[in-house]
Motif scaffolding. Structure first.
Motif, PDB file in Angstrom:
ATOM      1  N   VAL A  35     -44.354  54.696  76.284  1.00 24.38           N
ATOM      2  CA  VAL A  35     -44.135  55.673  77.362  1.00 24.38           C
ATOM      3  C   VAL A  35     -44.956  55.253  78.577  1.00 24.38           C
ATOM      4  O   VAL A  35     -46.148  54.992  78.468  1.00 24.38           O
ATOM      5  CB  VAL A  35     -44.533  57.099  76.912  1.00 24.38           C
ATOM      6  N   GLY A  36     -44.278  55.189  79.709  1.00 24.43           N
ATOM      7  CA  GLY A  36     -44.930  54.946  80.991  1.00 24.43           C
ATOM      8  C   GLY A  36     -44.637  56.134  81.890  1.00 24.43           C
ATOM      9  O   GLY A  36     -43.723  56.078  82.709  1.00 24.43           O
ATOM     10  N   GLU A  37     -45.385  57.215  81.688  1.00 24.75           N
ATOM     11  CA  GLU A  37     -45.096  58.461  82.404  1.00 24.75           C
ATOM     12  C   GLU A  37     -45.193  58.317  83.916  1.00 24.75           C
ATOM     13  O   GLU A  37     -44.509  59.038  84.646  1.00 24.75           O
ATOM     14  CB  GLU A  37     -46.027  59.575  81.930  1.00 24.75           C
ATOM     15  N   ASP A  38     -46.007  57.420  84.378  1.00 28.14           N
ATOM     16  CA  ASP A  38     -46.173  57.282  85.822  1.00 28.14           C
ATOM     17  C   ASP A  38     -45.093  56.428  86.478  1.00 28.14           C
ATOM     18  O   ASP A  38     -44.933  56.447  87.697  1.00 28.14           O
ATOM     19  CB  ASP A  38     -47.549  56.709  86.142  1.00 28.14           C
ATOM     20  N   PHE A  39     -44.308  55.703  85.710  1.00 29.44           N
ATOM     21  CA  PHE A  39     -43.306  54.806  86.287  1.00 29.44           C
ATOM     22  C   PHE A  39     -42.284  55.545  87.145  1.00 29.44           C
ATOM     23  O   PHE A  39     -42.024  55.179  88.289  1.00 29.44           O
ATOM     24  CB  PHE A  39     -42.571  54.016  85.208  1.00 29.44           C
ATOM     25  N   LEU A  40     -41.682  56.576  86.605  1.00 33.45           N
ATOM     26  CA  LEU A  40     -40.632  57.285  87.337  1.00 33.45           C
ATOM     27  C   LEU A  40     -41.188  58.037  88.536  1.00 33.45           C
ATOM     28  O   LEU A  40     -40.613  57.985  89.631  1.00 33.45           O
ATOM     29  CB  LEU A  40     -39.878  58.237  86.411  1.00 33.45           C
ATOM     30  N   SER A  41     -42.324  58.716  88.352  1.00 35.78           N
ATOM     31  CA  SER A  41     -42.891  59.461  89.485  1.00 35.78           C
ATOM     32  C   SER A  41     -43.302  58.514  90.612  1.00 35.78           C
ATOM     33  O   SER A  41     -43.103  58.817  91.791  1.00 35.78           O
ATOM     34  CB  SER A  41     -44.068  60.326  89.034  1.00 35.78           C
ATOM     35  N   GLU A  42     -43.844  57.365  90.256  1.00 41.87           N
ATOM     36  CA  GLU A  42     -44.215  56.392  91.288  1.00 41.87           C
ATOM     37  C   GLU A  42     -42.980  55.854  92.009  1.00 41.87           C
ATOM     38  O   GLU A  42     -42.983  55.704  93.231  1.00 41.87           O
ATOM     39  CB  GLU A  42     -45.003  55.245  90.665  1.00 41.87           C
ATOM     40  N   ALA A  43     -41.929  55.584  91.265  1.00 43.75           N
ATOM     41  CA  ALA A  43     -40.691  55.098  91.890  1.00 43.75           C
ATOM     42  C   ALA A  43     -40.116  56.142  92.830  1.00 43.75           C
ATOM     43  O   ALA A  43     -39.642  55.811  93.921  1.00 43.75           O
ATOM     44  CB  ALA A  43     -39.677  54.728  90.815  1.00 43.75           C
ATOM     45  N   ARG A  44     -40.174  57.403  92.423  1.00 39.60           N
ATOM     46  CA  ARG A  44     -39.679  58.478  93.286  1.00 39.60           C
ATOM     47  C   ARG A  44     -40.546  58.646  94.533  1.00 39.60           C
ATOM     48  O   ARG A  44     -40.034  58.856  95.624  1.00 39.60           O
ATOM     49  CB  ARG A  44     -39.638  59.794  92.517  1.00 39.60           C
ATOM     50  N   ILE A  48     -39.485  51.510  94.527  1.00 41.40           N
ATOM     51  CA  ILE A  48     -39.702  50.512  93.475  1.00 41.40           C
ATOM     52  C   ILE A  48     -40.346  49.287  94.110  1.00 41.40           C
ATOM     53  O   ILE A  48     -39.677  48.440  94.683  1.00 41.40           O
ATOM     54  CB  ILE A  48     -38.385  50.186  92.759  1.00 41.40           C
ATOM     55  N   SER A  49     -41.647  49.245  93.996  1.00 42.90           N
ATOM     56  CA  SER A  49     -42.428  48.165  94.607  1.00 42.90           C
ATOM     57  C   SER A  49     -42.523  46.974  93.652  1.00 42.90           C
ATOM     58  O   SER A  49     -42.306  47.106  92.445  1.00 42.90           O
ATOM     59  CB  SER A  49     -43.842  48.669  94.906  1.00 42.90           C
ATOM     60  N   PRO A  50     -42.894  45.825  94.181  1.00 41.04           N
ATOM     61  CA  PRO A  50     -43.136  44.675  93.303  1.00 41.04           C
ATOM     62  C   PRO A  50     -44.237  44.959  92.274  1.00 41.04           C
ATOM     63  O   PRO A  50     -44.167  44.483  91.138  1.00 41.04           O
ATOM     64  CB  PRO A  50     -43.556  43.561  94.268  1.00 41.04           C
ATOM     65  N   GLU A  51     -45.238  45.743  92.658  1.00 42.59           N
ATOM     66  CA  GLU A  51     -46.320  46.076  91.727  1.00 42.59           C
ATOM     67  C   GLU A  51     -45.814  46.924  90.563  1.00 42.59           C
ATOM     68  O   GLU A  51     -46.181  46.704  89.410  1.00 42.59           O
ATOM     69  CB  GLU A  51     -47.454  46.809  92.453  1.00 42.59           C
ATOM     70  N   LEU A  52     -44.963  47.902  90.871  1.00 39.39           N
ATOM     71  CA  LEU A  52     -44.388  48.746  89.816  1.00 39.39           C
ATOM     72  C   LEU A  52     -43.492  47.909  88.909  1.00 39.39           C
ATOM     73  O   LEU A  52     -43.562  48.023  87.682  1.00 39.39           O
ATOM     74  CB  LEU A  52     -43.607  49.913  90.420  1.00 39.39           C
ATOM     75  N   THR A  53     -42.693  47.062  89.499  1.00 43.09           N
ATOM     76  CA  THR A  53     -41.829  46.185  88.709  1.00 43.09           C
ATOM     77  C   THR A  53     -42.656  45.325  87.766  1.00 43.09           C
ATOM     78  O   THR A  53     -42.315  45.166  86.591  1.00 43.09           O
ATOM     79  CB  THR A  53     -40.970  45.304  89.637  1.00 43.09           C
TER      80      THR A  53
END
Length: 87
Positions: A35-44, A48-53
């Protein structure tokens, strides 16, 4: 022994749904969940940054390093990109 399937979710709320699906359709397949709970909230919030990717990619690689033969990203905003990157 069947291949291990690891699901990557953006919320733990999805775990029971996918556990039930596997139990019904393929009960012999070993399953793990990440689970990466912060992935979706950060993308929103930030897009979608290179760092998130890179963080998502690293989570997938960690699952493989931990024994997953297949990693299924259940968040549709990222699944296609990482599938093509790992092929």
């Amino acid at each position: 022994m069947p291949a291990t399937l690891s699901f990557l979710h953006t919320s733990p709320i999805h775990i029971p749904t996918f556990d039930a699906l596997i139990k019904d359709q393929a009960p012999d397949i070993p399953v793990t969940h990440l689970v990466g709970e912060d992935f979706l909230s950060e993308a929103r919030d930030k897009g979608i940054s290179p760092e998130l990717t890179k963080r998502i990619h690293n989570k997938i690689i960690a699952a493989i390093d931990d024994g997953a033969n297949v990693v299924l990203c259940t968040c549709s905003s990222r699944s296609e990109e990482h599938t093509s990157e790992l092929q």
